[in-house]
Design a protein around this motif. Structure first.
Motif, short mmCIF file in Angstrom:
data_model
loop_
_atom_site.label_atom_id
_atom_site.label_comp_id
_atom_site.label_asym_id
_atom_site.label_seq_id
_atom_site.Cartn_x
_atom_site.Cartn_y
_atom_site.Cartn_z
N GLY A 1 0.88 -1.36 0.11
CA GLY A 1 -0.09 -0.03 0.02
C GLY A 1 1.00 1.16 -0.06
N SER A 2 0.67 1.83 1.11
CA SER A 2 1.65 3.34 1.17
C SER A 2 3.03 2.87 1.42
CB SER A 2 0.88 4.24 2.29
OG SER A 2 1.12 3.47 3.60
N SER A 3 3.27 1.98 2.34
CA SER A 3 4.72 1.36 2.53
C SER A 3 4.54 -0.07 3.30
CB SER A 3 5.59 2.42 3.52
OG SER A 3 6.62 2.11 3.79
N GLN A 4 5.69 -0.61 2.94
CA GLN A 4 5.68 -2.10 3.55
C GLN A 4 6.25 -1.97 4.84
OE1 GLN A 4 6.42 -5.62 1.13
NE2 GLN A 4 7.18 -4.02 -0.73
N ALA A 5 6.72 -0.83 5.53
CA ALA A 5 7.05 -0.76 6.93
C ALA A 5 6.54 0.40 7.49
CB ALA A 5 8.81 -1.00 6.85
N SER A 6 6.63 0.52 8.81
CA SER A 6 6.31 1.66 9.69
C SER A 6 7.18 1.90 10.91
CB SER A 6 4.65 1.55 10.08
OG SER A 6 4.33 2.40 10.85
N ASP A 7 7.47 3.26 10.97
CA ASP A 7 8.51 3.80 11.86
C ASP A 7 7.83 4.92 12.70
OD1 ASP A 7 10.50 4.20 13.49
OD2 ASP A 7 12.08 4.14 11.98
N ASN A 8 7.75 4.62 13.94
CA ASN A 8 7.11 5.60 14.69
C ASN A 8 7.75 6.17 16.10
OD1 ASN A 8 4.13 5.99 13.43
ND2 ASN A 8 4.40 3.68 13.84
N ALA A 9 9.12 5.61 15.69
CA ALA A 9 9.93 6.11 16.89
C ALA A 9 11.22 6.78 16.29
CB ALA A 9 10.40 4.87 17.57
N GLN A 10 12.11 7.37 17.07
CA GLN A 10 13.32 7.97 16.66
C GLN A 10 14.58 7.37 16.45
OE1 GLN A 10 13.69 11.39 19.51
NE2 GLN A 10 11.85 12.66 18.42
N VAL A 11 15.57 7.61 15.80
CA VAL A 11 16.91 7.23 15.64
C VAL A 11 16.81 5.93 15.20
CG1 VAL A 11 19.17 7.56 16.84
CG2 VAL A 11 17.25 8.94 17.58
N ASN A 12 16.28 5.45 14.15
CA ASN A 12 16.25 4.08 13.67
C ASN A 12 16.83 4.09 12.26
OD1 ASN A 12 14.92 2.49 15.86
ND2 ASN A 12 13.09 3.45 15.27
N LEU A 13 17.57 3.21 11.88
CA LEU A 13 18.42 3.21 10.57
C LEU A 13 17.80 2.11 9.65
CD1 LEU A 13 22.08 4.46 11.19
CD2 LEU A 13 20.33 5.73 10.20
N TRP A 14 17.24 2.53 8.51
CA TRP A 14 16.76 1.49 7.51
C TRP A 14 17.76 1.14 6.71
CZ3 TRP A 14 12.07 -0.91 8.18
CH2 TRP A 14 11.19 -0.38 9.15
N TYR A 15 19.12 1.20 6.92
CA TYR A 15 20.07 0.90 6.07
C TYR A 15 21.47 0.60 6.89
CZ TYR A 15 20.96 5.87 6.56
OH TYR A 15 20.99 7.22 6.78
N ASN A 16 22.27 -0.08 6.18
CA ASN A 16 23.69 -0.21 6.90
C ASN A 16 24.76 1.16 6.56
OD1 ASN A 16 26.58 -0.78 7.22
ND2 ASN A 16 25.73 -2.83 7.57
N GLU A 17 24.98 1.95 7.60
CA GLU A 17 25.34 3.17 7.42
C GLU A 17 26.98 2.89 6.68
OE1 GLU A 17 25.60 7.27 9.78
OE2 GLU A 17 26.07 5.48 10.76
N THR A 18 27.72 2.00 7.34
CA THR A 18 29.12 1.76 6.82
C THR A 18 29.04 1.12 5.36
OG1 THR A 18 29.58 0.91 8.94
CG2 THR A 18 31.07 0.33 7.31
#
Length: 750
Positions: A506-523
């Motif tokens: 639908g609009s997205s396959q995931a939902s994030d309602n909190a802070q400071v989460n990363l949806w990728y590997n920063e390195t």
């Protein structure tokens, strides 16, 4: 007739006195028959029906209710020929009496307790020749009432509790009772030493004896009891024994060592093991009407293999035990759980079939160091396949969990979990969540398949610092992953496959309602594969935080299943190295508070964090106008946090991202500033550098200092308390000596 009546009562209380003088003498058959003489044949014409429960709160209530007798040892009060059908309360409730009384020839059916007696005086209670039917909780409950006799009673259909329950009621006699159909222990004796349990016949029910030491167990007398027409096997302090002959309806081992129980069939009953070591149970069948199929308590190194357990409340239940192995068993159609652990350490649940249990398949609570591997779970009711509560440092791996009405995995209040390579699938549009995780910090979740659940594939609430990678989420009705809203930060989500979730994307396959989460590997700057990504820009995550995957993958990442065989030894709890650290070249561990912070200057340093040493505090003297830059690095698995606090102990800047961390800050006033390195994830070494550049002076008002917490000093030390107690004792003895001398002086004067 009256004379005979008094003679019968006199015989009964003579036996009571004999028991009191020598409590180790059991009531053998001739003594039991002497007591039986007191019981009259039931005369239904004398019976009367009472619709409400009978309550006696003190001695005068016996007179108020008009019961014959005067409560003496020779003329006890007689409560007899009552038919009580109480639909919502006790049948008979007696509290804190001192008079002698007999309850006989009654029929009692109550919604809770049939007869409940609390703190009656010693030797005053006899309950005999009564019929108890359909008492939902306990038919007879005796609490803190010693020297009680319960004899010649019949119990039918005690569904949710024991027919006879004794607690703190020593020197009692439980003899010649008939027990039919009790779903828990028919006779439950707890902490009631010197009790005689003899010649009771338990059909589809059992006997349970529980106390605190070998010496106390040795005071019990257990003789001639039958469990479903077979002997009750009560084994105390045996060693190096194999039990394989079908002689026993139930077996209880207490303080035993190196015992094997094998190739036995326990119909309608169970096996109990208390305070024992190195017990093997193998190739046995349990079709239990008891509360437990197999119950292990305060024992170690117990192996249960290749057994079948069905129809109990708990199939296999282990409490307060260590180093147990539950492997290759079949557990099904239990009303609570197939397997249950409470206060268990360093134990494994491997390759079991756990099916069609009413509430949950596997349940653990207040435990640590568990290994749950390779189990097959399906159709386990209300709470689903595996439910973990307050269970730390535990691995859940390579399990298959199929469900249609609940969560496949429900994990609560548990830290440092590893959840990997599990296959979780729901019946179409039925299972609730694949994984429901609440208040669990520092979880590693990888390699799992989560398919077809009605709501989220994985939901995280009140949890921090999870790493979620290399999982495959497919065809889940809501989002594949839902995070938040509160206390649900510092998660890393990368290398996952999100395929046709949220009704096909639908609009997205995931939902994030909190802070400071990363949806990728920063390195590595690699994110996740999203089946509905359009191939341009980032992938937008739903929820209130406007999170995004900056580096979505164009093709699904490869997912390799765990090639490792089952370890022969389950993983042990992590052991921290000794705290002989040389943090920042100080020769010791860095301080663990602001007031104990280790002094440093600009330069390069090395430190060490463990699970027992989660914070390292450093202080550096800075001047107004300085610009400080701090860089922190470690191995990827360590994931340390970097924080800078001002002289008022207030957080100025932080970096909680993964990989190499850098913070820069312009100093606004001269004083000691604080660098804090912390970790909640794992032990390891870290490296950090501090660079200070001098800039133009910036004036600012210093902050109000918040005093660090202080430790209160006890008013009296243990030495002082001991000394005061000693002085009090001397004073007390001196005073008594003076009074005694004055007493003798007065006697001489008279």
């Amino acid at each position: 007739m009256m004379r005979n009546h008094y003679q019968i009562i006199l015989i009964f209380f003579s036996v009571l006195i004999l028991i009191q003088i020598n409590p180790n003498i059991p009531l053998v058959e001739n003594q039991a028959k002497s007591i039986q003489l007191m019981y009259q044949e039931r005369n239904f014409s004398e019976s009367k029906s009472i619709q409400v429960f009978l309550e006696i709160k003190n001695d005068t209530d016996f007179v108020t209710h008009g019961f014959p007798g005067n409560g003496s040892i020779n003329n006890p009060y007689i409560i007899e020929n009552l038919v009580i059908n109480e639909t919502y309360n006790y049948g008979i409730k007696i509290r804190e009496t001192t008079k002698h009384f007999i309850i006989r020839n009654c029929e009692i059916s109550a919604n809770t307790w049939g007869i409940s007696i609390y703190e009656a005086a010693p030797t005053t209670v006899c309950i005999g020749n009564n019929l108890f039917n359909n008492n939902s909780f306990k038919s007879i409950q005796i609490l803190r009432t010693t020297h009680t006799i319960i004899s010649e009673n019949t119990f039918e259909n005690s569904y949710y509790g024991s027919a006879i329950d004794l607690l703190y009621s020593n020197h009692s006699q439980i003899i010649h009772n008939q027990l039919l159909e009790s779903n828990q222990a028919g006779i439950s004796i707890r902490k009631s030493p010197h009790t005689n349990i003899s010649y009771n016949n338990c059909e589809n029910s059992s006997i349970s004896i529980n106390d605190e030491s070998l010496e106390l167990y040795q005071t019990y007398y257990v003789e001639g009891n039958l469990i479903s027409d077979l002997e009750f096997g009560f084994f105390l302090n045996i060693k190096n024994t194999i039990i394989s002959e079908p002689l026993y309806g139930k077996i209880t081992l207490v303080y035993c060592q190196n015992v094997i129980i094998e190739n036995l069939n326990f119909e309608h009953n169970s096996l109990s093991i208390f305070n024992s070591q190195q017990i093997g149970i193998r190739n046995c069948h349990f079709s239990s009407s008891d509360y437990y199929g197999i119950h292990i308590d305060e024992s170690g190194f117990t192996n249960i293999t290749n057994c079948e357990v069905q129809n109990a409340a708990w199939g296999i239940n282990i409490d307060y035990s260590t180093n147990n192995l539950i492997a290759n068993n079949s557990l099904h159609h239990c009303s609570n759980a197939g397997i249950g652990f409470f206060m268990v350490e360093n134990s494994s649940i491997i390759n079991n079939s756990v099916m069609n249990n009413d509430i949950r398949g596997i349940y653990t609570s207040t435990s640590q160091g568990l290994f749950i591997y390779g189990n097959y779970l399906t159709e386990n009711g209300l709470y689903g396949g595996i439910e973990i509560g307050s269970t730390h440092y535990t691995e859940i791996s390579n399990n298959t969990c199929l469900c249609s009405s609940a969560n496949a995995l429900e994990l609560r209040n548990s830290d440092f979990l590893t959840v990997k390579y599990n296959y979780l699938q729901a019946a179409p549009s039925k299972g609730v969540h694949g994984m429901y995780i609440s208040d669990c910090d520092h979880a590693k979740i990888f390699g799992n398949d989560v398919f077809g659940f009605k709501l989220e594939g994985l939901i995280l609430v009140w949890s921090r610092q999870a790493r979620i990678f290399h999982n495959h989420f497919k065809d889940n009705g809501d989002e594949a992953i839902g995070i938040g809203p509160e206390r649900c930060s510092f998660h890393r989500i990368y290398y996952n496959i999100f395929e046709n979730n949220n009704d096909g994307g639908g609009s997205s396959q995931a939902s994030d309602n909190a802070q400071v989460n990363l949806w990728y590997n920063e390195t590595t700057q690699l994110g996740n594969y999203w089946s509905d990504w359009q191939g341009e820009d980032s992938y937008q995550i739903g929820g209130s935080q406007d999170a995004e995957d900056l580096y979505p993958l164009t093709t699904p990442p490869s997912k390799t299943f765990n090639p490792e065989p089952i370890p022969s030894i389950p993983p042990q709890l992590p052991v921290d190295p000794p705290l002989n650290h040389d943090d920042a070249g100080s020769g010791e561990d860095a301080g663990d508070s602001f007031e104990k912070a280790t002094p440093i200057v600009a330069g390069n340093y090395t430190g060490y964090i463990t699970t027992r040493d989660e914070y390292d505090y450093y202080k550096i003297s800075l001047e107004s106008g300085d610009e400080i830059q701090i860089t922190l690095s470690s191995c990827e698995c360590a994931d340390f946090h970097l924080q800078l606090y001002n002289p008022g102990f207030q957080l100025a800047i932080y970096n909680y991202t993964s990989g190499i961390k850098t913070v820069s800050y312009n100093i606004t006033y001269s004083d000691d500033w604080y660098v804090v390195v912390s970790d909640f994830y794992s032990a390891g070494q870290y490296n950090f550098s501090i660079d200070v550049q001098k800039n133009d002076t910036i004036t600012s008002t210093p902050p109000i200092t918040t005093a660090p917490p202080t430790t209160s000093t006890p008013i009296l030390s243990s030495v002082n308390v001991s000394f005061i107690g000693y002085c009090s004792t001397v004073l007390f003895l001196t005073l008594n000596l003076v009074l005694l001398m004055r007493y003798h002086r007065r006697r001489k004067q008279t």
